[in-house]
Write an enzyme that holds these catalytic residues in place. Structure first.
Site, mmCIF file in Angstrom:
data_model
loop_
_atom_site.group_PDB
_atom_site.id
_atom_site.type_symbol
_atom_site.label_atom_id
_atom_site.label_comp_id
_atom_site.label_asym_id
_atom_site.label_seq_id
_atom_site.Cartn_x
_atom_site.Cartn_y
_atom_site.Cartn_z
ATOM 1 C CB SER A 1 -0.955 -0.053 1.193
ATOM 2 O OG SER A 1 -2.005 0.854 1.035
ATOM 3 C CD GLU B 1 -6.125 -4.149 -3.639
ATOM 4 O OE1 GLU B 1 -5.645 -3.086 -3.214
ATOM 5 O OE2 GLU B 1 -5.454 -5.176 -3.801
ATOM 6 C CG HIS C 1 -5.472 -2.689 0.188
ATOM 7 N ND1 HIS C 1 -4.812 -2.166 -0.901
ATOM 8 C CD2 HIS C 1 -4.940 -2.083 1.268
ATOM 9 C CE1 HIS C 1 -3.929 -1.277 -0.494
ATOM 10 N NE2 HIS C 1 -3.977 -1.211 0.828
#
Length: 301
Positions: A148, A238, A268
Site C-alpha cells: 500500500s 480494490e 487489499h
C-alpha cells in the site's frame, strides 16, 4: 493454526477495517487499534524477531529458521503514511522471510501528520544505505518490498537510490502499491480494507505543504526507467486497482521487467492474513519466491 474459509475472513475484515481506518478518529487512536488487532495474525514456527535500528529509526530484524542469511529484504509497511508499524505487519514480514529465505528488516519510518513528506522517504533511503554500508549486503543481495503506502514508498525509495546514489536494488516487491496519493479519481469509494475518505485525509496529512505532483510523493509521476525486476500483486476489486494498472503500463513502456498478478479472490494487502487464509499464504509464497529468484549472496573477496 488451521486456515479459515476465505469468505469468512473477508466478511470479518470489513467491519474491523471500517472501525480502525476511520478518518473521524485521531491518528494515535487508529494506531493503537491496529496494534491491538495485530496479534490475531500469527507468526510461522521458527520466527525470530530482533529489535535493531536503521538510519536512526527503530526496526525489526526478522528471520524464520536460520538467523544468518546472505540475502535481505528491506520492508516498508503500509498504513497511508499515518499509521501502522513493524508490529502491525510482523506476521506478513515473517511469512515473507520464510518464503524468500532472506532476513527481512522492517523499519519504523516516521509517520504523518507529525512528520510529513519527505520524512518517510528519507528514512527508507537511509535504511537501505545503512544495510549496504554497515550490514554487509550488496545491491544484488538486497531487495525492497512494501504494501500500500509502503509499496509506493518502495518505488520512491528505489528511484532516489538510483538517481542520487547510483544504487539499484536487486528487485522490488509491491503489494497493492499506492503510487498516486494525490489522485482523487477512484472509481469506487471503498473495498474490504480501504475507504477513500480515510485515504484522502491521510494523503493530505502526508503531503503537508508539498506538491502532489512531486514524484517522490507520487511515484507514478516519476520516470521508471532503470527500475529493477518488479512484482506487483493487486486485488481486482480494490480502490487502488485502476491506478496500479496505469502504473503497470508505465513500467512496461519504460522496459521494466514487470510481473503483474491480479487477484480476483483477494483484497487489499491480503498477505497480512497469510496466517489465516490459504490463498493469502500462497500469494506471499509466490511473492517471496520472486524476490528470492532475483537476489544473490555477496561474492567473497
Amino acid at each position: 493454526m488451521p486456515h479459515l474459509p476465505l469468505p469468512l475472513v473477508r466478511a470479518a475484515l470489513r467491519p474491523l477495517y471500517a472501525l480502525t481506518l476511520n478518518a473521524r478518529l485521531p491518528y494515535p487512536v487508529q494506531r493503537r487499534l491496529l496494534e491491538a488487532a495485530a496479534p490475531i495474525q500469527t507468526l510461522p514456527a521458527g520466527t525470530v524477531v530482533r529489535p535493531t535500528t536503521l538510519a536512526g529509526r527503530p526496526a525489526e530484524r526478522v528471520t524464520v529458521g536460520a538467523t544468518e542469511r546472505p540475502t535481505a529484504v528491506l520492508y516498508l509497511h503500509g498504513g497511508a503514511y499515518t499509521c501502522a508499524s513493524p508490529a502491525t505487519h510482523r506476521s506478513l514480514v515473517a511469512h515473507l522471510a520464510a518464503a524468500s529465505g532472506a532476513v527481512v528488516y522492517a523499519v519504523d519510518y516516521r509517520l504523518a501528520p507529525e512528520h510529513p513528506y519527505p520524512a518517510a522517504l528519507d528514512d527508507a533511503v537511509g535504511a537501505y544505505l545503512e544495510l549496504l554500508d554497515r550490514r554487509g549486503f550488496t545491491p544484488g543481495s538486497l531487495s525492497i518490498a512494501g504494501d500500500s503506502a509502503g509499496g509506493g514508498l518502495t518505488v520512491a525509495t528505489a528511484n532516489r537510490l538510483i538517481s542520487d546514489h547510483g544504487v539499484t536494488p536487486a528487485a522490488l516487491g509491491l503489494f497493492s502499491p499506492w503510487v498516486d496519493p494525490g489522485s482523487r479519481s477512484a472509481t469506487i469509494d471503498r473495498d474490504v480494507v480501504v475507504n477513500t475518505r480515510w485515504a484522502y485525509t491521510s494523503a493530505e496529512a502526508y503531503l503537508g505543504d508539498g506538491n502532489p505532483s512531486d514524484p517522490g510523493y507520487a511515484p507514478i509521476r516519476a520516470d521508471p526507467t532503470g527500475l529493477p525486476p518488479t512484482l506487483i500483486q493487486v486485488g481486482t476489486t480494490e480502490v487502488l486497482h485502476p491506478q496500479i494498472i496505469e502504473f503497470s503500463g508505465k513500467l512496461r513502456a519504460a522496459g521494466v521487467d514487470l510481473t503483474l498478478v491480479e487477484q480476483p479472490e483477494l483484497w487489499h494487502v491480503a498477505g497480512l492474513q497469510a496466517s489465516l487464509v490459504k490463498e493469502a499464504a500462497d500469494a506471499v509464497v509466490e511473492f517471496g519466491e520472486f524476490l528470492r529468484s532475483h537476489m544473490a549472496a555477496p561474492s567473497l573477496p
